[in-house]
Design a protein around this motif. Sequence first.
Motif, PDB file in Angstrom:
ATOM      1  N   LEU A 236     -30.243 -30.155 -40.939  1.00 13.22           N
ATOM      2  CA  LEU A 236     -30.780 -30.482 -42.262  1.00 13.22           C
ATOM      3  C   LEU A 236     -31.024 -31.978 -42.406  1.00 13.22           C
ATOM      4  CD1 LEU A 236     -31.569 -29.667 -45.137  1.00 13.22           C
ATOM      5  CD2 LEU A 236     -29.154 -29.819 -45.764  1.00 13.22           C
ATOM      6  N   VAL A 237     -30.062 -32.814 -41.995  1.00 12.63           N
ATOM      7  CA  VAL A 237     -30.262 -34.263 -42.137  1.00 12.63           C
ATOM      8  C   VAL A 237     -31.393 -34.732 -41.228  1.00 12.63           C
ATOM      9  CG1 VAL A 237     -27.894 -34.671 -42.877  1.00 12.63           C
ATOM     10  CG2 VAL A 237     -28.430 -34.781 -40.458  1.00 12.63           C
ATOM     11  N   LEU A 238     -31.530 -34.109 -40.044  1.00 11.24           N
ATOM     12  CA  LEU A 238     -32.658 -34.469 -39.177  1.00 11.24           C
ATOM     13  C   LEU A 238     -33.981 -34.009 -39.779  1.00 11.24           C
ATOM     14  CD1 LEU A 238     -31.168 -33.678 -35.656  1.00 11.24           C
ATOM     15  CD2 LEU A 238     -31.922 -35.914 -36.475  1.00 11.24           C
ATOM     16  N   ALA A 239     -33.979 -32.847 -40.433  1.00  8.42           N
ATOM     17  CA  ALA A 239     -35.208 -32.364 -41.066  1.00  8.42           C
ATOM     18  C   ALA A 239     -35.635 -33.289 -42.198  1.00  8.42           C
ATOM     19  CB  ALA A 239     -34.993 -30.944 -41.592  1.00  8.42           C
ATOM     20  N   ILE A 244     -39.551 -37.745 -43.909  1.00  8.40           N
ATOM     21  CA  ILE A 244     -39.927 -39.148 -44.133  1.00  8.40           C
ATOM     22  C   ILE A 244     -40.922 -39.604 -43.070  1.00  8.40           C
ATOM     23  CG2 ILE A 244     -39.057 -41.515 -44.201  1.00  8.40           C
ATOM     24  CD1 ILE A 244     -38.273 -39.952 -46.648  1.00  8.40           C
ATOM     25  N   ASP A 245     -40.648 -39.262 -41.807  1.00 11.85           N
ATOM     26  CA  ASP A 245     -41.570 -39.637 -40.728  1.00 11.85           C
ATOM     27  C   ASP A 245     -42.944 -38.999 -40.941  1.00 11.85           C
ATOM     28  OD1 ASP A 245     -39.547 -41.097 -39.550  1.00 11.85           O
ATOM     29  OD2 ASP A 245     -38.935 -39.466 -38.205  1.00 11.85           O
ATOM     30  N   ALA A 324     -32.179 -34.942 -53.407  1.00 16.97           N
ATOM     31  CA  ALA A 324     -32.560 -33.733 -52.680  1.00 16.97           C
ATOM     32  C   ALA A 324     -31.734 -32.556 -53.181  1.00 16.97           C
ATOM     33  CB  ALA A 324     -32.347 -33.930 -51.186  1.00 16.97           C
ATOM     34  N   LEU A 325     -32.361 -31.422 -53.329  1.00 17.49           N
ATOM     35  CA  LEU A 325     -31.652 -30.219 -53.732  1.00 17.49           C
ATOM     36  C   LEU A 325     -30.782 -29.730 -52.577  1.00 17.49           C
ATOM     37  CD1 LEU A 325     -34.544 -28.333 -55.561  1.00 17.49           C
ATOM     38  CD2 LEU A 325     -32.667 -29.624 -56.596  1.00 17.49           C
ATOM     39  N   SER A 329     -34.823 -29.267 -47.275  1.00 13.25           N
ATOM     40  CA  SER A 329     -35.110 -30.249 -46.224  1.00 13.25           C
ATOM     41  C   SER A 329     -35.924 -31.423 -46.728  1.00 13.25           C
ATOM     42  CB  SER A 329     -35.856 -29.566 -45.068  1.00 13.25           C
ATOM     43  OG  SER A 329     -37.096 -29.049 -45.508  1.00 13.25           O
ATOM     44  N   HIS A 330     -36.413 -31.373 -47.983  1.00  9.73           N
ATOM     45  CA  HIS A 330     -37.210 -32.475 -48.519  1.00  9.73           C
ATOM     46  C   HIS A 330     -36.306 -33.487 -49.234  1.00  9.73           C
ATOM     47  CE1 HIS A 330     -40.209 -29.292 -48.017  1.00  9.73           C
ATOM     48  NE2 HIS A 330     -41.080 -30.265 -47.862  1.00  9.73           N
ATOM     49  N   PRO A 331     -36.397 -34.758 -48.901  1.00 12.84           N
ATOM     50  CA  PRO A 331     -35.623 -35.766 -49.634  1.00 12.84           C
ATOM     51  C   PRO A 331     -36.123 -35.884 -51.073  1.00 12.84           C
ATOM     52  CG  PRO A 331     -36.491 -36.622 -47.547  1.00 12.84           C
ATOM     53  CD  PRO A 331     -37.182 -35.330 -47.810  1.00 12.84           C
ATOM     54  N   GLY A 332     -35.355 -36.607 -51.890  1.00 15.45           N
ATOM     55  CA  GLY A 332     -35.760 -36.839 -53.263  1.00 15.45           C
ATOM     56  C   GLY A 332     -36.990 -37.742 -53.349  1.00 15.45           C
ATOM     57  N   LEU A 333     -37.655 -37.708 -54.503  1.00 18.22           N
ATOM     58  CA  LEU A 333     -38.888 -38.486 -54.684  1.00 18.22           C
ATOM     59  C   LEU A 333     -38.632 -39.976 -54.523  1.00 18.22           C
ATOM     60  CD1 LEU A 333     -41.885 -38.638 -55.513  1.00 18.22           C
ATOM     61  CD2 LEU A 333     -41.122 -38.678 -57.898  1.00 18.22           C
ATOM     62  N   ALA A 334     -37.526 -40.476 -55.074  1.00 23.23           N
ATOM     63  CA  ALA A 334     -37.254 -41.914 -55.001  1.00 23.23           C
ATOM     64  C   ALA A 334     -37.143 -42.381 -53.553  1.00 23.23           C
ATOM     65  CB  ALA A 334     -35.969 -42.236 -55.776  1.00 23.23           C
TER      66      ALA A 334
END
Length: 520
Positions: A236-239, A244-245, A324-325, A329-334
Amino acid sequence: MPSSAQRAQARLLAQLEARLRRAPRGFGRRFALASLALWAGIALTLAALGGFVLALNLALWRHAGWLERLGAGLALLLALLLARAVLGTLAARLDPPEGIKLRPRHAPALFALVGELCRRLDTRPVHRVVITADFNAALVQSPRFGLFGGHRNTLVLGLPLLCALSRDELAAVVAHELAHITEAMPLGARLYRQRGSFVALRARARARLRDRGGISACIGRKLLDAIAPWYEPRSLVLAREHEIDADLLAARTVGAVTVARALVRIELVEGWMNERFWPDLYAHADLRPVPPFLPHVSMVRLIAKGQRGWSEPGRLVCALARGALPGDSHPGLARRLAALDLPPRPPPPVAPPETAAAALLGSSMRSLAGELDRRWWNEHGRAWRRRHERMRQAAERLAQWRGRPLDSLTPQEQEECAVLLAEQGQRQHAATLFEHVIERARDAARPRYLYGCLLLAGNEPRGLDLLLAAALLAPAMREDCRRAGLRWLAEHADAAVARRWVRQLDRMSRGGRAGPVAPL
């Protein structure tokens, strides 16, 4: 309030993210090697077990009696069943996502855009493009051999998303999705795809066990559930880092400003649709037997019309404050905007003719929207009509009581009136009436149960005390009270509070009237 398990998961993710920030390449390589060793270890274990049992059978077949041969044969059969269960779980074929399949002749501009982005990003080919009713876009890989590959790539585009974004913003979204299959980030993209396959295979194993049962399904689920506590948080953290990449690669392709504008618009419009658009539409079921408008055909116009609502400054502040929820796998908007090194700004309005839906779908847009509306009504039409009929009958019933003194109604009529008022959204009037019923009928359990459910629906913890009182007065209602209380506690309290409340409920329902209702 998060549960203790959720807090422990959050602490583990924070530790893993800190390790990833300190050594991003090393973390990814170690995880790739560990996961490769895991899958290789499972395969070698199965091979060694099969070889040992086969060699045992050959040895016993020559020198042992029939009883030993029978035992060895059963052992070989069990080994084969185990291998079949494990390989069937890890190499299962995953079905492609559902939706309306597009062909190049239906939307030549869209396929031209996707083809151009594939060439610029050096990605694997996109085999299918489908349109769905979700406010989302995704690049879904459907492996023909589970974790062992054979992927077919499907680009999933939600029509509501196309109705909200401009053409350039949709290009940014598609570029982000294509970055998941690009050759520019081979290790990150491969681990991202492997995580997606693992999550899908685990969900499939659970569904198969629930629907069909069987020893093979049970073994497959136990295997994936045993691997998940180690595999899922690290992947999950890699995803999230890969997301971001993918944003940065899309920014190099179509421009960072366009990517940031698309991210902000998606966050704002999606929140507005969930909070206002769909609830306002379904509220018409109280008054109309059919919707006043069809959602997908009218979506471009209504999103443009609601621009003042979804672009309120407060919405952007709230979106930036959300992280992030859990499990997403998607980070938060900020964090995504910070990675782009751009400040958050409300996006400018997009005129209906300039939306991605109008620019890229052309004349196919109306037929696609009509088909999605037909599917939407087939799925929700029966519930809509039931809701309308129930509200019509409730209005007629309430009209019969209107003007009569409250004390002239029986407790049963007052209880029914309170339920009908709650269904119509008149929560305050319903609460007042429930309190009056409880005051008149001090030994009645049902009004306490209904009033407790009403309070919990409004996030008032006092409803738990009323559920306890209902179980005290009517032990037969204990299971109903337990389900209603646990449903609320699962979202608003931790596990210790939930266990204490359940123990109190069990003690009171078993002990009859002994003891008062203890507060949490």
